[in-house]
Design a protein around this motif. Structure first.
Motif, PDB file in Angstrom:
ATOM      1  N   ILE A 213       0.823  -1.224   0.000  1.00 14.43           N
ATOM      2  CA  ILE A 213       0.000   0.000   0.000  1.00 14.43           C
ATOM      3  C   ILE A 213       0.851   1.266   0.000  1.00 14.43           C
ATOM      4  CG2 ILE A 213      -1.919  -1.173   1.109  1.00 14.43           C
ATOM      5  CD1 ILE A 213      -1.111   0.108   3.736  1.00 14.43           C
ATOM      6  N   VAL A 218       0.636   2.089  -6.165  1.00 15.72           N
ATOM      7  CA  VAL A 218      -0.522   1.533  -5.458  1.00 15.72           C
ATOM      8  C   VAL A 218      -1.066   2.508  -4.425  1.00 15.72           C
ATOM      9  CG1 VAL A 218      -1.325  -0.372  -3.988  1.00 15.72           C
ATOM     10  CG2 VAL A 218       0.378  -0.806  -5.766  1.00 15.72           C
ATOM     11  N   LYS A 219      -0.223   3.384  -3.921  1.00 16.44           N
ATOM     12  CA  LYS A 219      -0.575   4.257  -2.800  1.00 16.44           C
ATOM     13  C   LYS A 219      -1.833   5.064  -3.056  1.00 16.44           C
ATOM     14  CE  LYS A 219       1.572   7.525   0.392  1.00 16.44           C
ATOM     15  NZ  LYS A 219       2.835   8.261   0.716  1.00 16.44           N
ATOM     16  N   TYR A 222      -4.964   2.885  -3.075  1.00 20.36           N
ATOM     17  CA  TYR A 222      -5.357   2.491  -1.721  1.00 20.36           C
ATOM     18  C   TYR A 222      -6.005   3.649  -0.970  1.00 20.36           C
ATOM     19  CZ  TYR A 222      -5.068   0.703   3.043  1.00 20.36           C
ATOM     20  OH  TYR A 222      -5.373   0.294   4.317  1.00 20.36           O
ATOM     21  N   GLN A 223      -5.465   4.836  -1.196  1.00 23.71           N
ATOM     22  CA  GLN A 223      -5.991   6.015  -0.516  1.00 23.71           C
ATOM     23  C   GLN A 223      -7.450   6.267  -0.865  1.00 23.71           C
ATOM     24  OE1 GLN A 223      -3.697   9.556  -1.243  1.00 23.71           O
ATOM     25  NE2 GLN A 223      -5.203  10.910  -0.297  1.00 23.71           N
ATOM     26  N   TYR A 225      -9.482   3.946  -2.225  1.00 29.95           N
ATOM     27  CA  TYR A 225     -10.229   2.695  -2.313  1.00 29.95           C
ATOM     28  C   TYR A 225     -11.486   2.765  -1.457  1.00 29.95           C
ATOM     29  CZ  TYR A 225     -11.452  -2.184  -1.312  1.00 29.95           C
ATOM     30  OH  TYR A 225     -12.117  -3.370  -1.128  1.00 29.95           O
ATOM     31  N   GLU A 230     -14.974  -1.202   3.169  1.00 33.80           N
ATOM     32  CA  GLU A 230     -14.141  -0.094   3.610  1.00 33.80           C
ATOM     33  C   GLU A 230     -13.805  -0.136   5.099  1.00 33.80           C
ATOM     34  OE1 GLU A 230     -12.141   3.697   3.309  1.00 33.80           O
ATOM     35  OE2 GLU A 230     -12.663   2.105   1.916  1.00 33.80           O
ATOM     36  N   ARG A 233     -10.674  -2.018   5.819  1.00 35.09           N
ATOM     37  CA  ARG A 233      -9.425  -1.358   5.434  1.00 35.09           C
ATOM     38  C   ARG A 233      -8.927  -0.453   6.551  1.00 35.09           C
ATOM     39  NH1 ARG A 233      -7.695   3.331   2.745  1.00 35.09           N
ATOM     40  NH2 ARG A 233      -9.795   4.169   2.583  1.00 35.09           N
ATOM     41  N   ARG A 246      -6.796  -5.605   7.643  1.00 38.23           N
ATOM     42  CA  ARG A 246      -7.140  -4.639   6.604  1.00 38.23           C
ATOM     43  C   ARG A 246      -7.366  -5.402   5.311  1.00 38.23           C
ATOM     44  NH1 ARG A 246      -2.167  -0.547   7.194  1.00 38.23           N
ATOM     45  NH2 ARG A 246      -1.133  -2.535   7.613  1.00 38.23           N
ATOM     46  N   PHE A 248      -8.043  -4.929   0.927  1.00 37.17           N
ATOM     47  CA  PHE A 248      -7.856  -4.005  -0.183  1.00 37.17           C
ATOM     48  C   PHE A 248      -7.927  -4.789  -1.488  1.00 37.17           C
ATOM     49  CE2 PHE A 248      -4.387  -1.717  -2.743  1.00 37.17           C
ATOM     50  CZ  PHE A 248      -5.278  -0.814  -3.305  1.00 37.17           C
ATOM     51  N   HIS A 250      -7.227  -4.769  -5.447  1.00 36.05           N
ATOM     52  CA  HIS A 250      -6.429  -4.053  -6.444  1.00 36.05           C
ATOM     53  C   HIS A 250      -6.125  -5.000  -7.592  1.00 36.05           C
ATOM     54  CE1 HIS A 250      -2.647  -2.180  -8.068  1.00 36.05           C
ATOM     55  NE2 HIS A 250      -3.399  -1.107  -7.944  1.00 36.05           N
ATOM     56  N   TYR A 255      -6.636  -8.398  -1.342  1.00 35.62           N
ATOM     57  CA  TYR A 255      -5.571  -8.583  -0.367  1.00 35.62           C
ATOM     58  C   TYR A 255      -6.155  -8.515   1.040  1.00 35.62           C
ATOM     59  CZ  TYR A 255      -2.157  -7.924  -4.121  1.00 35.62           C
ATOM     60  OH  TYR A 255      -1.421  -8.059  -5.267  1.00 35.62           O
TER      61      TYR A 255
END
Length: 342
Positions: A213, A218-219, A222-223, A225, A230, A233, A246, A248, A250, A255
């Motif tokens: 993340i 990817v950052k 993720y921010q 997402y 939710e 996460r 958490r 996520f 992607h 994940y």
């Protein structure tokens, strides 16, 4: 707050506050995900037939030439023993006589409370063992039998080399999506079920999840997402209670951070992630064998057994429990290991 005689000095009194109850973390994510199909067997061994279907392209020949012939599918018998996990305890008079009940100031200990407490811990440890054994099968392909009564590895059994992908998450220019596509492509190309999967789940160590993340590619995803999951996460469950995981999604891969440890042993090794397909019949299986008792000979196995035997001398109550199971990775080529060397 009650006042009681001091445990250190009989001539003094002290406050007796509410008990502090220490509860181990209860995880069970693999069980919750339903990755393993469960099946009972009536023997101490499991035997199945593996059938490999293949095909061939037919080439043209001069009319009248009959040089091409068909062949049948190949098959092989596989047989493996079911490990045996006994776990016993006993209730003695001295467990109750003259003892104060747990967490109570005025009540004496009693048989029902002692029995309930022991059974709770026994059931917990059987559940922990099953979950840990399933994680062992996913991560290494090994059958969990630490004493060596059974030696079995599914990669060796089926002649498969474990696929590993280095994500290089410490390198800013790494195309993470391309790495993920390599994972999915390998699963589809090698699974041996026609390439049909409903999705891919990644069981992540906290170290890998944190690197993922934070990667520049990817950052931002993720921010921003957002989904119905939710709260997970943000380590929050639906009711607002803090959660240990958490989640996520992607590149069509979900994940899930797994911090799970049992008796100090991690389920997912540090820095690693394991990708597993979903919607694949017989991908993972748990076989349960019968108890080692005359009354259960040739009966279908259950998840666990518990027996209680009061002594005819009246000096103890024996508690015998056991579980007999083996976790099979029927398609080990469908599991992909991920690491990050940077």
């Amino acid at each position: 707050m009650p006042i009681t005689r001091s445990f250190g000095n009989n001539f003094e009194v002290q406050d007796f506050t509410q008990e502090l109850l220490i509860i181990p973390n209860q995880y069970g994510l693999i069980q919750e995900l339903g990755l393993f199909q469960e099946e009972s067997v009536s023997n101490n061994t499991v035997v199945f037939e593996k059938i490999e279907k293949d095909g061939a392209l037919i080439v043209d020949r001069v009319r009248g030439e009959r040089a091409q012939v068909n062949k049948d599918y190949t098959r092989k018998i596989h047989s493996f023993p079911v490990p045996h996990f006994p776990y016993d305890d006993a209730i003695l008079p001295q467990d109750i006589q003259g003892k104060r009940a747990y967490g109570s100031f005025t009540d004496a200990e009693n048989l029902a409370a002692v029995r309930s407490r022991k059974m709770e811990r026994i059931v917990q440890n059987h559940s922990w063992t099953l979950e840990f054994a399933r994680a062992k099968a996913i991560t290494t392909g090994d059958v969990y039998a630490p004493s060596g009564t059974v030696s079995q590895n599914w990669y060796t059994e089926f002649g498969i080399t474990q696929k590993s992908v280095d994500f290089l998450l410490g390198t800013a220019t790494t195309e993470v999506l391309e790495k993920q596509e390599e994972v999915v492509a390998h699963i589809q190309d090698n699974l041996g079920n026609g390439g049909n999967i409903s999705g891919v789940i990644a069981l992540c160590s906290p170290e890998f999840f944190a690197k993922l993340i934070k990667h520049p590619n990817v950052k931002l995803a993720y921010q921003y997402y957002t989904s119905t999951q939710e709260p997970l996460r943000r380590r929050l469950a639906a009711d607002g209670v803090r959660s240990m995981r958490r989640e996520f999604t992607h590149g069509d891969i979900t994940y899930i951070e797994m911090r799970d440890t049992y008796a100090g042993q991690r389920l997912i090794p540090a820095g690693e992630v394991y990708y597993v397909p979903t919607g694949v019949e017989d991908m993972f299986k748990t076989f349960y064998g019968p108890a080692n008792k005359f009354e259960f000979v040739n009966t279908m196995g259950e998840r666990a057994y518990m027996f209680e035997y009061p002594s005819t001398k009246g000096d103890k109550i024996e508690i015998e429990t056991e579980s007999n199971f083996i976790n099979m990775v029927a398609r080990p080529q469908g599991v992909v290991k991920g690491v990050s060397s940077t």
